[in-house]
Design a protein around this motif. Structure first.
Motif, PDB file in Angstrom:
ATOM      1  N   GLU A  17     -16.716   5.653  15.121  1.00  0.00           N
ATOM      2  CA  GLU A  17     -15.765   5.162  16.132  1.00  0.00           C
ATOM      3  C   GLU A  17     -14.330   5.326  15.639  1.00  0.00           C
ATOM      4  O   GLU A  17     -13.666   5.357  14.796  1.00  0.00           O
ATOM      5  N   GLN A  26     -17.866  -2.644  19.573  1.00  0.00           N
ATOM      6  CA  GLN A  26     -19.192  -1.815  19.383  1.00  0.00           C
ATOM      7  C   GLN A  26     -20.028  -2.397  20.491  1.00  0.00           C
ATOM      8  O   GLN A  26     -20.836  -1.750  21.298  1.00  0.00           O
ATOM      9  N   VAL A 106     -16.027  12.894   7.332  1.00  0.00           N
ATOM     10  CA  VAL A 106     -15.594  12.016   8.001  1.00  0.00           C
ATOM     11  C   VAL A 106     -13.931  11.955   8.250  1.00  0.00           C
ATOM     12  O   VAL A 106     -13.190  11.665   9.452  1.00  0.00           O
ATOM     13  N   VAL A 107     -13.529  12.162   7.140  1.00  0.00           N
ATOM     14  CA  VAL A 107     -11.779  12.104   7.028  1.00  0.00           C
ATOM     15  C   VAL A 107     -11.263  13.351   8.013  1.00  0.00           C
ATOM     16  O   VAL A 107     -10.334  13.030   8.692  1.00  0.00           O
ATOM     17  N   TYR A 110     -11.648  12.480  11.387  1.00  0.00           N
ATOM     18  CA  TYR A 110     -10.571  11.532  11.786  1.00  0.00           C
ATOM     19  C   TYR A 110      -9.355  12.251  12.088  1.00  0.00           C
ATOM     20  O   TYR A 110      -8.674  11.841  13.062  1.00  0.00           O
ATOM     21  N   GLU A 114      -7.365  12.379  15.730  1.00  0.00           N
ATOM     22  CA  GLU A 114      -6.198  11.736  15.697  1.00  0.00           C
ATOM     23  C   GLU A 114      -4.931  12.813  16.421  1.00  0.00           C
ATOM     24  O   GLU A 114      -4.267  12.377  17.235  1.00  0.00           O
ATOM     25  N   VAL A 153      -4.605  18.973   4.846  1.00  0.00           N
ATOM     26  CA  VAL A 153      -3.813  18.976   5.790  1.00  0.00           C
ATOM     27  C   VAL A 153      -2.601  20.148   5.610  1.00  0.00           C
ATOM     28  O   VAL A 153      -1.971  20.064   4.459  1.00  0.00           O
TER      29      VAL A 153
ATOM     30  N   SER B  98      -2.887  12.127  -5.710  1.00  0.00           N
ATOM     31  CA  SER B  98      -4.545  12.368  -5.661  1.00  0.00           C
ATOM     32  C   SER B  98      -5.290  11.129  -5.614  1.00  0.00           C
ATOM     33  O   SER B  98      -6.095  11.114  -4.750  1.00  0.00           O
ATOM     34  N   LEU B 101      -4.572   9.695  -2.166  1.00  0.00           N
ATOM     35  CA  LEU B 101      -5.326  10.336  -1.179  1.00  0.00           C
ATOM     36  C   LEU B 101      -6.784   9.805  -1.071  1.00  0.00           C
ATOM     37  O   LEU B 101      -7.480   9.564   0.041  1.00  0.00           O
ATOM     38  N   LYS B 105      -8.491   8.187   1.990  1.00  0.00           N
ATOM     39  CA  LYS B 105      -9.893   8.648   2.376  1.00  0.00           C
ATOM     40  C   LYS B 105     -11.016   7.869   2.567  1.00  0.00           C
ATOM     41  O   LYS B 105     -11.628   7.675   3.549  1.00  0.00           O
ATOM     42  N   VAL B 108     -10.198   5.374   5.434  1.00  0.00           N
ATOM     43  CA  VAL B 108     -10.290   5.788   6.780  1.00  0.00           C
ATOM     44  C   VAL B 108     -12.027   5.852   7.051  1.00  0.00           C
ATOM     45  O   VAL B 108     -12.275   5.689   8.074  1.00  0.00           O
ATOM     46  N   ALA B 109     -12.700   6.382   5.885  1.00  0.00           N
ATOM     47  CA  ALA B 109     -14.057   6.375   6.203  1.00  0.00           C
ATOM     48  C   ALA B 109     -14.587   5.071   6.472  1.00  0.00           C
ATOM     49  O   ALA B 109     -15.477   4.914   7.542  1.00  0.00           O
ATOM     50  N   ILE B 111     -12.794   2.669   7.951  1.00  0.00           N
ATOM     51  CA  ILE B 111     -12.589   2.576   9.702  1.00  0.00           C
ATOM     52  C   ILE B 111     -13.371   3.407  10.594  1.00  0.00           C
ATOM     53  O   ILE B 111     -13.918   2.676  11.554  1.00  0.00           O
ATOM     54  N   ALA B 112     -13.710   4.419  10.176  1.00  0.00           N
ATOM     55  CA  ALA B 112     -14.623   5.354  11.071  1.00  0.00           C
ATOM     56  C   ALA B 112     -15.827   4.593  11.121  1.00  0.00           C
ATOM     57  O   ALA B 112     -16.600   4.715  12.189  1.00  0.00           O
ATOM     58  N   ARG B 113     -16.578   3.907  10.145  1.00  0.00           N
ATOM     59  CA  ARG B 113     -17.652   3.220  10.551  1.00  0.00           C
ATOM     60  C   ARG B 113     -17.748   1.865  11.224  1.00  0.00           C
ATOM     61  O   ARG B 113     -18.784   1.281  11.278  1.00  0.00           O
ATOM     62  N   GLY B 114     -16.324   1.728  11.555  1.00  0.00           N
ATOM     63  CA  GLY B 114     -16.170   0.262  12.173  1.00  0.00           C
ATOM     64  C   GLY B 114     -16.111  -0.812  11.155  1.00  0.00           C
ATOM     65  O   GLY B 114     -16.512  -2.120  11.443  1.00  0.00           O
ATOM     66  N   ASN B 132       3.682  12.719   0.291  1.00  0.00           N
ATOM     67  CA  ASN B 132       2.216  13.732   0.569  1.00  0.00           C
ATOM     68  C   ASN B 132       2.117  13.520   1.988  1.00  0.00           C
ATOM     69  O   ASN B 132       1.597  12.541   2.556  1.00  0.00           O
ATOM     70  N   ILE B 133       1.675  14.787   2.746  1.00  0.00           N
ATOM     71  CA  ILE B 133       1.489  14.752   3.886  1.00  0.00           C
ATOM     72  C   ILE B 133       0.295  14.290   4.627  1.00  0.00           C
ATOM     73  O   ILE B 133       0.267  13.784   5.625  1.00  0.00           O
ATOM     74  N   GLU B 134      -0.777  14.423   3.547  1.00  0.00           N
ATOM     75  CA  GLU B 134      -1.976  13.926   4.106  1.00  0.00           C
ATOM     76  C   GLU B 134      -2.199  12.579   3.895  1.00  0.00           C
ATOM     77  O   GLU B 134      -2.716  11.689   4.669  1.00  0.00           O
ATOM     78  N   LYS B 137      -0.223  10.806   6.781  1.00  0.00           N
ATOM     79  CA  LYS B 137      -0.999  11.014   7.998  1.00  0.00           C
ATOM     80  C   LYS B 137      -2.123   9.789   8.075  1.00  0.00           C
ATOM     81  O   LYS B 137      -2.396   9.302   9.099  1.00  0.00           O
ATOM     82  N   VAL B 141      -2.837   6.646  10.372  1.00  0.00           N
ATOM     83  CA  VAL B 141      -4.125   6.369  11.116  1.00  0.00           C
ATOM     84  C   VAL B 141      -4.425   4.800  10.957  1.00  0.00           C
ATOM     85  O   VAL B 141      -4.887   4.263  11.680  1.00  0.00           O
ATOM     86  N   ARG B 145      -4.274   1.339  13.471  1.00  0.00           N
ATOM     87  CA  ARG B 145      -5.579   0.764  13.702  1.00  0.00           C
ATOM     88  C   ARG B 145      -5.299  -0.846  13.561  1.00  0.00           C
ATOM     89  O   ARG B 145      -5.844  -1.572  14.281  1.00  0.00           O
TER      90      ARG B 145
END
Lengths: 418, 799
Positions: A17, A26, A106-107, A110, A114, A153, B98, B101, B105, B108-109, B111-114, B132-134, B137, B141, B145
């Motif tokens: 999501e 959801q 997944v990253v 995302y 974005e 990135v 690292s 990062l 990651k 974010v995973a 968050i993606a899962r809700g 570090n740009i990643e 970013k 995100v 959220r």
């Protein structure tokens, strides 16, 4: 505009999501599941669903539902087109747009989402820009990344977004400069019982793979451009040049893209490359029927018809089929009632034939309907409309590129009614 | 070790991110017990199944052993949550990018899962200034959220963005503004306002675009800022770059769609820029301009519609009336000025037309609706081809396009007639697409093509898809009512269907036949007899009710059969559905009135049964009908008229498309698709009677025009010289220029003002841009190194 996006797999799990504005729970997807249940078939889920507080606009691609949540008026096609663009981007990045590919990356997914939308309004949807911002994963890169700790990135900034040609990334360099064009034509046809053509049309696309350094300016001309009746263009094509000279003039994006899609005017008679002789009958009161289909070549301009596959949705009453194929192999799935016959190449000397007995449920009435036959085929090195590329010229760069054009004709939605 | 050890373990572990990325060293700190651990995660959010390796179970167990003083379940939960996130926190606090990062990651995973990761907020927000740009970013995100939920902590990040807004690099400025405006924290509204204002006059068009995007975000956060935001919108609308145009119109539509006056001065510019705007912006601009044009120009079809009306009247009306009408109309026509299309109206139509060739279905649809709503009748036809092309696209696109085609085909049937065959149905189409195509085919049917359409329908009726067959039967019914010539053929065909083996098909046919028979019952007593026989077999309530109604209504045509049917129905009355019962009562009443000798007793019986029915509607109806038809001393005057009441001539039903009158919604809109007003839908106004002053759109020329305009000129120049290829960085721009130039020559003399203006601009623009073009060629490499900074400066030079 687009408030949130949910990705849902076929078994009804929400596996990703993303929210561009405030978080939407959801539970909004329940309305979607309800509609999905009602529709029975995945194809029949209405693309737009209205719920008390939101509107859901969804697409179905590669066994994934992309369900977007909308709160205010927006052209539905805007959202649908965007969602397909998202799916295309995943395809482009991961080689396939599947649940596993998305979960594994997944990253990156995302990060892509974005960049593609800001506050629900599309921002960067060109694959060239996105690839500059976020590098697609490759095995080599992931190995390098894990050793050096560098990231996917891009640290360069997306100059494409600022230029007048947002579709092309800057600073392209290749050692071998190549430009390939695939002219792919598909025949859409409906053939009626007696073998006469009810409807036939040729739809074509030119897919390009262009790997040229710098800022090449290409122009592609045809021997017979008048054939093209209705054309839609990649944004890179200069419309006025086409209008006045019927020449495709453009600065290409880097990589693979669809240059144009076209339709050949319906006035032209379409040469149908195959014919089908069929006899499908069910006997009254005897729970069996006959099935006899022969496919033969017709007007194929001296080229072989290959990759022939026939699929038939048999009536529900059919239990089983006992057939013999003179060529290729057939399968019948008793659950979905789909008969698939993989024929392969057609040789005019010996026509492929599939013949035998159909077993029906005993006691069931004889099916009223005869199934229609869906045919697929392929003809290499032929554009059935007769379209021919004349020449490709390059300006703006000094080197000499390698150029190639390939023609192919396929069956599109090719259906024979019985 | 198995999860059986602790019953609570299963769902405890669900709150944790996947441990797959963990190396043994990394997990070690997890086993270290901590003190009281607050559990931030609301259990309602814990769902979905993360796959857990044995390691995490081990971790969980160790965790709860250490906290043995508490109940094992809660201990396992809290320790686990604590430990897991603790691990992430430590990674975030480390010096290694690292590790950071990796942690980000994983977050974010989640968050993606809700999953909820909000308790990490303090640890994450610290990294907002990470180099570090990643990482940066991903932190963005996260921030976007969760900032809403943790407003106070989110404030910690604001200063970083404020610094970012002053950065010399335009892309950093833009991204800072983007994140700042996406954080939905009301306290920072003044800061956002200030940032937007500043960015709106930034020299980089990219930053200005971002400012335009930020406007609706701020508006949704605090609508009190509307007035100030409108000022910014006004300023950005005047922007001459293609990059900004789409975004600012989007902001305009969300914040102040009613302020149509802001568009006047920018109208011509927007029309001319249109082709070079990115595709999403095009959709928004075209939709907005459709509305604008409806308020500012006169209907291009006004004369025609009058003529048409009079023609229709001449056909139907009596002659006397006709001549009178004609005179009156001639007078009104003469009074009206002859219609001349406003050159600006023409400009819009001309500049949108090439976009029909866009690869983006949304753009094609936007242009199609613009033409449908704005173009003179004779020109609307051009959109048909493009719309038919879209039918080859994804099925969702087909669905939307067909809905719109269905609406259009009612109003402008001729437009799609040449493409009739493109709407033929394949057995592989999804049912919802089939039904829409059927709708279009029915709308397109006329005297000349009806025979082919009916032949096509015949094949559809044999389809396996029963819903589709039912819809086809309905469609045949509609064709039969609309086209008198084929009514008998259709009726015969439908009667044949009555012997179909599928009950749904028969039922649907009955319903449609009933409607058709109402038009000319006298000739069809045979069919009615045939249908009376069906009552024995057919079970679908709607069909039974239809048959009963039909027999009752035309009982005089079938005097022998009707009472017999009533007898049978009386027998099965108690087992019928409600709608059937009502029709049985109805049939009884009608028979009582026409043939009381044979049916008096039966009627009494039916009415008695109905009197004690469970459904009060049926009881009421029975009581009402008894009073009406059975004469008693109490019954009033109505009794005398009972026959007239029941057996009055009834008008035949009109079978209409469900898409009729849908065109009062702007086509292509969500509201049109749903046939209901969606939230935020802007009505499409009617044409004005008098044209508003067209001079409001005149723009004074001042100073050297910049940016896109200049590039346009350059493109023109290049086009004239035939050296298009040598100016590779101005691709499709040349198109719009050429169309623009032809526009000024093509329009009538009334546009001379505009022409002058354009030429002036051209004169001043050409030279400066020509130089610039050379410059750009030379300096392209340099520019790249400077990261696009250089690119913005020609724009700023004009300021």
């Amino acid at each position: 505009m687009i408030h949130s996006l949910f990705l849902i797999n076929c078994s009804g799990d929400i596996f990703l999501e993303k929210h561009w504005k405030s978080v939407v729970s959801q539970s909004v997807c329940d309305y979607f599941f309800e509609a999905q249940e009602k529709a029975v078939d995945v194809e029949n889920v209405p693309p737009v669903i209205s719920t008390p507080h939101h509107y859901l606009i969804s697409i179905y691609r590669d066994k994934i539902f992309f369900v977007s949540v909308i709160q205010t008026e927006v052209p539905p096609l805007f959202v649908i087109e965007f969602l397909h663009r998202v799916a295309d981007t995943f395809q482009d990045y991961f080689g396939e747009c599947s649940e596993t590919a998305i979960k594994d990356n997944v990253v990156i997914v995302y990060e892509l989402l974005e960049e593609m939308l800001d506050n629900g309004f599309p921002l960067a949807t060109e694959s060239n820009i996105l690839k500059e911002l976020i590098k697609p994963p490759t095995i080599l890169r992931s190995v390098v990344n894990s050793i050096t700790g560098s990231s996917n990135v891009g640290d360069t900034l997306p100059t494409g977004q600022l230029s007048n040609i947002p579709w092309r990334r800057a600073g392209v360099k290749y050692t071998n400069n190549e430009a390939y064009f695939d002219v792919i034509e598909e025949i859409d046809a409906i053939i009626d019982k007696s073998g006469s053509t009810v409807f036939a049309e040729i739809q074509g696309v030119i897919d390009s793979c262009i790997k040229l350094s710098g800022m090449p300016d290409l122009s592609l001309s045809f021997m017979n451009p008048r054939l093209l009746d209705d054309v839609s263009f990649h944004p890179c094509i200069r419309f006025k040049r086409w209008e006045s000279e019927r020449v495709l003039s453009f600065i290409p994006p880097d990589g693979n893209f669809r240059l144009i899609s076209y339709r050949v005017s319906s006035q032209n008679l379409v040469a149908i490359p195959v014919y089908v002789k069929h006899l499908i009958s069910f006997k009254e009161n005897s729970s069996s029927g006959r099935f006899d289909v022969t496919i033969g070549p017709k007007q194929n301009m001296g080229k072989t018809v290959e990759g022939v596959v026939m699929t038939v949705h048999m009536p529900k009453a059919v239990l089983n089929m006992n057939l013999t194929a003179t060529q290729g192999s057939y399968t019948f799935d008793p659950v979905t009632k789909v008969l698939t016959w993989d024929v392969g190449k057609i040789t005019p000397q010996k026509l492929p034939n599939l013949k035998g007995i159909v077993n029906l449920q005993s006691g069931a009435p004889k099916p009223e309907e005869n199934p229609s036959l869906n045919i697929q085929f392929k003809i290499q090195q032929l554009a059935i409309s007769g379209l021919k590329v004349n020449r490709l010229d390059m300006y703006g760069e000094k080197y000499k590129p390698f150029k190639g054009v390939k023609y192919i004709t396929k069956a599109g939605k090719f259906q024979v009614r019985t | 070790m198995s999860p059986r050890c602790h019953p609570s373990l299963y769902w405890n572990t669900h709150s944790c991110p996947t441990p797959s990325g963990l190396s043994p060293e990394k997990t070690e700190p997890l086993t270290v017990p901590r003190g009281a651990s607050p559990c931030h995660i609301p259990t309602s959010r814990l769902q979905g199944g993360w796959h857990l390796g044995p390691r995490s179970i081990l971790v969980a167990l160790l965790g709860c052993h250490c906290n043995s003083t508490r109940s094992p379940a809660s201990a396992a939960l809290s320790t686990l949550t604590w430990c897991r996130h603790d691990d992430l926190k430590e990674m975030l606090d480390s010096n290694k990018d690292s590790l950071k990062l990796e942690a980000m990651k994983r977050i974010v995973a989640m968050i993606a899962r809700g999953k909820n990761a909000s308790d990490l907020f303090p640890a994450v927000v610290k990294n907002v200034a990470c180099k570090n740009i990643e990482v940066k970013k991903l932190v963005y995100v996260y921030l976007v959220r969760y900032a809403e939920e943790q407003q106070d902590l989110a404030l910690l990040s604001i200063s970083t963005f404020q610094r970012g807004l002053k950065d010399p690099n335009q892309l950093i400025r833009a991204s800072a503004l983007r994140v700042l405006s996406s954080i939905r924290v009301p306290i920072i509204v003044p800061i956002m306002m200030l940032a937007i204002k500043e960015a709106a006059s930034d020299m980089s068009p990219y930053v200005r675009k971002t400012a335009a995007h930020a406007i609706p975000k701020l508006y949704s956060l605090d609508s009190d800022q509307k007035d100030q935001l409108i000022e910014v919108i006004e300023k950005l609308l005047a922007d001459k770059t293609t990059l900004v145009a789409g975004s600012v119109v989007m902001a305009f539509e969300e914040v102040c769609p009613e302020r149509i006056d802001l568009i006047h001065k920018n109208y011509r510019k927007l029309c001319n820029l249109l082709i070079d705007v990115e595709e999403w912006g095009q959709v928004v601009i075209i939709n907005m301009l459709t509305r604008y044009a409806r308020t500012q120009f006169l209907s291009p079809n006004q004369n025609e519609s009058l003529l048409e009306e009079s023609a229709e009247k001449a056909f139907y009306g009596s002659e006397e009336e006709d001549t009178k009408d004609a005179k009156a109309e001639a007078a009104s026509l003469a009074k009206r000025k002859p219609y001349v299309m406003d050159p600006d109206h023409r400009l819009l139509l001309r500049n949108t037309k090439p976009l029909l060739q866009s690869r983006n279905a949304a753009v094609v649809m936007a242009v199609a609706q613009l033409y449908f709503h704005l173009a003179p009748k004779a020109e609307v036809g051009v959109i048909a081809k493009a719309l038919v092309r879209l039918l080859r696209s994804h099925s969702e696109v087909q669905y939307v396009v067909l809905q719109n085609v269905a609406t259009m085909s009612i109003k402008r049937r001729g437009m799609f007639e040449p493409y009739l065959k493109s709407f033929y149905i394949r057995s592989t189409d999804p049912t919802q697409i089939k039904i829409l195509k059927l709708e279009v085919l029915t709308n397109l049917a006329n005297e000349t093509n009806i025979s082919t359409i009916l032949r096509e329908f015949q094949t559809y009726i044999r389809s396996m898809d029963k819903d589709f067959v039912a819809a086809t039967i309905q469609a045949i019914g509609r064709c039969a009512t609309n086209i008198g010539k084929v009514r008998d053929t259709c009726l015969n065909g439908l009667v044949q269907l009555l012997s179909n083996r599928d009950e749904l098909v028969v039922a649907e046919s009955v319903v449609v036949i009933k409607k058709l028979l109402q038009m000319q019952p006298a000739q069809h007593s045979e069919i009615i007899k045939h249908m009376a026989k069906l009552t024995d077999n057919i079970q679908v309530p709607m069909a039974r009710a239809s048959i009963l109604w039909l027999i009752g209504e035309y009982c005089e045509h079938v005097p022998k059969i009707a009472p017999d049917v009533l007898r049978k129905m009386a027998k099965s009355f108690t087992n019928e559905e409600d709608i059937v019962k009502l029709q049985v009562i109805n049939l009884a009443a009608k028979l009582y009135l026409t043939n009381s000798k044979q049916s008096k007793l039966l009627t009494q019986y039916v009415l008695n049964l109905a009197k004690y029915d469970q459904n009060y509607d049926i009881r009421d109806r029975a009581r009402f009908i008894r009073q009406l038809i059975v004469p008693t001393e109490k019954s009033g005057a109505l009794n005398k008229y009972a026959k007239k009441l029941f057996l009055a001539q009834k008008p035949a039903p009109i079978l209409e498309s469900s898409f009729k009158d849908r065109d009062h919604f702007q086509l292509g809109s969500l509201s049109h698709l749903l046939n209901a007003k969606a939230v935020g839908y802007q009505e499409l106004p009617d044409w004005p009677d008098e044209a508003p002053d067209p001079s409001v759109r005149n723009v004074e020329v001042r100073g050297t025009p910049r940016c896109t305009w200049d590039i346009l000129r350059l493109g023109h120049l290049a086009g004239v010289l035939g050296e298009l290829q040598k100016v590779p960085h101005i691709p499709s721009l040349s198109d719009s220029e050429e169309s623009g130039s032809s526009s000024s020559s093509g329009t009538s003399s009334s546009s001379s003002e505009e022409e002058d203006e354009e030429e002036e601009e051209e004169g001043s623009g050409e030279q400066s841009e020509e130089k610039e073009g050379e410059e750009e060629e030379e300096k392209r490499k340099k520019r790249k190194e400077k990261g696009g900074l250089r690119k913005a400066s020609p724009g700023s030079a004009g300021r």
